[in-house]
Scaffold this motif. Structure first.
Motif, PDB file in Angstrom:
ATOM      1  N   VAL A 225       0.843  -1.200   0.000  1.00 11.52           N
ATOM      2  CA  VAL A 225       0.000   0.000   0.000  1.00 11.52           C
ATOM      3  C   VAL A 225       0.882   1.255   0.000  1.00 11.52           C
ATOM      4  N   ARG A 226       1.912   1.241   0.834  1.00  8.97           N
ATOM      5  CA  ARG A 226       2.819   2.390   0.944  1.00  8.97           C
ATOM      6  C   ARG A 226       3.508   2.657  -0.400  1.00  8.97           C
ATOM      7  N   GLU A 227       3.975   1.576  -0.994  1.00  5.10           N
ATOM      8  CA  GLU A 227       4.698   1.692  -2.260  1.00  5.10           C
ATOM      9  C   GLU A 227       3.813   2.294  -3.355  1.00  5.10           C
ATOM     10  N   ARG A 228       2.562   1.832  -3.414  1.00  5.10           N
ATOM     11  CA  ARG A 228       1.620   2.380  -4.384  1.00  5.10           C
ATOM     12  C   ARG A 228       1.463   3.881  -4.203  1.00  5.10           C
ATOM     13  N   LYS A 229       1.282   4.278  -2.952  1.00  5.65           N
ATOM     14  CA  LYS A 229       1.028   5.695  -2.683  1.00  5.65           C
ATOM     15  C   LYS A 229       2.256   6.546  -2.988  1.00  5.65           C
ATOM     16  N   ASP A 230       3.435   5.986  -2.701  1.00  2.00           N
ATOM     17  CA  ASP A 230       4.669   6.733  -2.951  1.00  2.00           C
ATOM     18  C   ASP A 230       4.958   6.881  -4.446  1.00  2.00           C
ATOM     19  N   ASN A 231       4.357   6.003  -5.259  1.00  2.00           N
ATOM     20  CA  ASN A 231       4.702   6.000  -6.686  1.00  2.00           C
ATOM     21  C   ASN A 231       3.526   6.360  -7.588  1.00  2.00           C
ATOM     22  N   LEU A 232       2.638   7.182  -7.068  1.00  2.00           N
ATOM     23  CA  LEU A 232       1.435   7.495  -7.851  1.00  2.00           C
ATOM     24  C   LEU A 232       1.760   8.148  -9.197  1.00  2.00           C
ATOM     25  N   ASP A 233       2.725   9.058  -9.216  1.00  2.00           N
ATOM     26  CA  ASP A 233       3.019   9.756 -10.480  1.00  2.00           C
ATOM     27  C   ASP A 233       3.452   8.770 -11.561  1.00  2.00           C
ATOM     28  N   ALA A 234       4.315   7.840 -11.166  1.00  2.00           N
ATOM     29  CA  ALA A 234       4.785   6.846 -12.140  1.00  2.00           C
ATOM     30  C   ALA A 234       3.631   5.947 -12.572  1.00  2.00           C
TER      31      ALA A 234
END
Ligand code: NA7
Length: 547
Positions: A225-234
């Protein structure tokens, strides 16, 4: 002329919610009318046990508001219905949309007023309102297809349809139930809702055997979940440039680049990975080349034979139509469910239903005693709900007449049709809609339409109407895209062939060019001043220009 509202939006599913937000942001007065008691659209009505979205939650979320994306946490790889409902409520409250939505209200008619270039809209409580713009956000999958079976009214047990499932709990324990239909809804009812575990007996009435690959549902860890949120732009970049509007849904590789052994490995890995991988990310020619298609089809048939213990049942479950020419179904443990002692399969093409009686279904070969019948027979898709409203454009022509009862559907960019000025369709016919991640499709299609309406409202243009040549060119191009695939070789709701009374459409109902191409077409069209429309004004005929 002064109207009650600038825009009336029909439906408070995700399209209607996003349209309301975008129009309001531009200063327009808007009211959404929704027949249900809550937001959510198709997710509100389809509340059958086992329903989950088959697009992964990573991309089945609005991305236009980063904080809104980040403040919501999905629990699973695929959202169960209840969670999507909560998400729709979250979006509604977050954007403060509720005050402009009227629930339990159906739009009964919408008539274009040529003298004022406005819409007169009737509601089922008798109210009549006027608006400059009419926006349909009524969804491509919102009118249930209920087959007429001989004797059905005499059945004394319970009858349900997946698309109009009751709000009250349905009790299954100890009952003998029939499921008719094995599309996405039927498959989920059969293997995902925990019903088979409760009932005394489940009889599945299958008309066409389907290709069903595992979804591979899973609970999401905090790190994911954290990873998804951190990489929203990509993520958004990837969605924008993909064909389906979601990560992991395309490939440049042809099935002929690999040996049979390599193909088996690729299919096996995709089977294990789940989601859309098998249909979209293995090879790029599965739905354009019959031989390549056959590789995927045979792999699934071999899996069925491996999984299902009784080989006669396995034979009946094996699909023979071209893989991917009906919507590919993703469900966990579907074929395994047929190994249960209390689950039985009736292949309707071999054993047709003769009649429904007060206590069961009589087929050509036997009688099945039942307490409950569940129809999972799908929808009068894409045009069904639009035709059910009495929409009349120029000269009093109905939309059904204009589109010849579905035979000649033409919608410029999937948004507007000639003869129906100031009417805009969200995720309408000939937009990517059901052929792409629906929420990202909304951001593209509804976002573009909202910008057009905003420009109209800010200008002295009273009337915006799609041109006949523009809609024909678009419909013809959409049809040519479909002709380049194998999709027209199979009867399905995609090809508009699942409703007996409706003619087969001359122009395919969905844009198959993919999200990236559609986005580029819309951007170019906007940059050129929204081509393909005639903008006019009764007061200032010569001066009607978009500002
Ligand atoms: P679908 O995909 O249209 O599936 C409907 C199913 O019902 C399918 O198996 C049909 O068989 C079957 N059907 C339809 N009419 C009958 C009759 N008269 N008798 C027996 N069986 C029948 O609808 P779903 O609700 O499952 O899914 C719709 C979409 O929602 C799905 O694609 C996702 O996008 C979400 P057929 O294959 O036509 O022979």
């Amino acid at each position: 002329m002064k109207t009650d509202l600038d825009a009336i939006v029909v439906g408070a599913g995700f399209s209607g919610l996003y349209m309301l937000h975008r129009l309001r942001e531009q200063g327009l007065t808007v009211r959404v009318f929704e027949r249900g008691t809550a937001v959510g659209g198709t997710w509100y009505w389809n509340r059958y046990p086992g329903l989950q979205c088959d697009t992964e939650t990573i991309s089945y979320s609005f991305t236009f508001d980063k904080a809104m994306y980040n403040d919501w946490t999905w629990s699973r790889r695929f959202a169960p219905r209840e969670e999507i409902q909560r998400y729709a409520e979250y979006v509604t409250d977050r954007l403060d949309l509720r005050k402009d939505i009227q629930f339990q209200t159906s739009v009964t008619f919408a008539h274009f007023q040529e003298d004022s270039n406005t819409w007169k809209v009737g509601l089922d409580d008798g109210t009549v309102l006027t608006a400059r713009y009419l926006v349909t956000a009524s969804g491509p999958l919102s009118t249930a297809n209920v087959p007429t079976l001989p004797g059905l009214p005499s059945f004394a047990g319970e009858v349900y349809h997946t698309a109009t499932w009751p709000r009250e709990d349905v009790q299954f324990a100890g009952k003998r139930i029939a499921v008719i239909g094995t599309g996405s809804s039927g498959a989920q009812v059969i293997c995902n809702g925990g019903i088979a575990e409760q009932v005394e007996n489940m009889v599945v009435f299958q008309r066409t055997p389907q290709y069903i690959t595992p979804a591979k549902q899973m609970v999401l860890s905090e790190e994911v979940v954290r990873e998804r949120k951190d990489n929203l732009d990509a993520l958004v970049e990837e969605m924008k440039n993909s064909s389906f509007g979601a990560p992991g849904t395309s490939t440049d590789r042809s099935a002929f680049e690999h040996t049979p052994e390599q193909r088996k490995e690729v299919f096996e890995a995709a089977w294990e990975y789940g989601a859309q991988a098998f249909a979209l990310a293995t090879y790029n020619d599965l739905t354009s080349n019959e031989e390549a298609n056959g590789f995927a089809a045979q792999f699934v048939r071999d899996k069925i034979s491996e999984i299902v213990t009784d080989q006669e049942t396995a034979r009946k479950l094996m699909p023979t139509y071209l893989f991917g020419t009906k919507r590919p179904i993703k469900a966990d443990n579907y074929y395994e469910t047929f190994n249960r002692d209390n689950v039985e399969l009736v292949a309707l093409k071999e054993e047709p239903i003769q009649e429904v009686t007060s206590n069961g279904i009589q087929t050509a070969d036997g009688f099945y005693e039942l307490d409950m019948i569940i129809f999972a027979t799908g929808f009068d898709a894409v045009t069904g709900t639009l035709f059910n409203m009495d929409i009349r454009g120029v000269g009093g022509q109905t939309l059904r007449e204009k589109w010849v009862n579905g035979a000649e559907v033409m919608a410029h960019l999937g948004v507007a049709t000639q003869g129906f000025p100031n009417m805009f369709m969200c995720q309408g016919p000939q937009s990517p809609s059901v052929m792409a991640n629906f929420l990202y499709g909304i951001e593209l299609n509804v976002g573009w339409t909202a910008r057009l309406i905003g420009r109209l409202a800010a200008s002295n243009v009273e009337r915006a109407e799609a041109n006949a040549d523009a809609e024909f060119q678009w419909a013809d191009m959409v049809q040519k895209q479909a002709e380049a695939t194998l999709l027209l070789k199979t009867e399905s709701w995609w090809s508009g062939a699942n409703i007996a009374e409706k003619p087969r459409p001359k122009y395919f109902l969905t844009y198959l060019g993919g999200v990236k191409n559609y986005r580029e077409v819309l951007d170019a069209n906007e940059a050129n001043g929204f081509e393909g429309f005639t903008f006019s004004s009764a007061l200032e005929p010569a001066a009607a220009v978009l500002v």
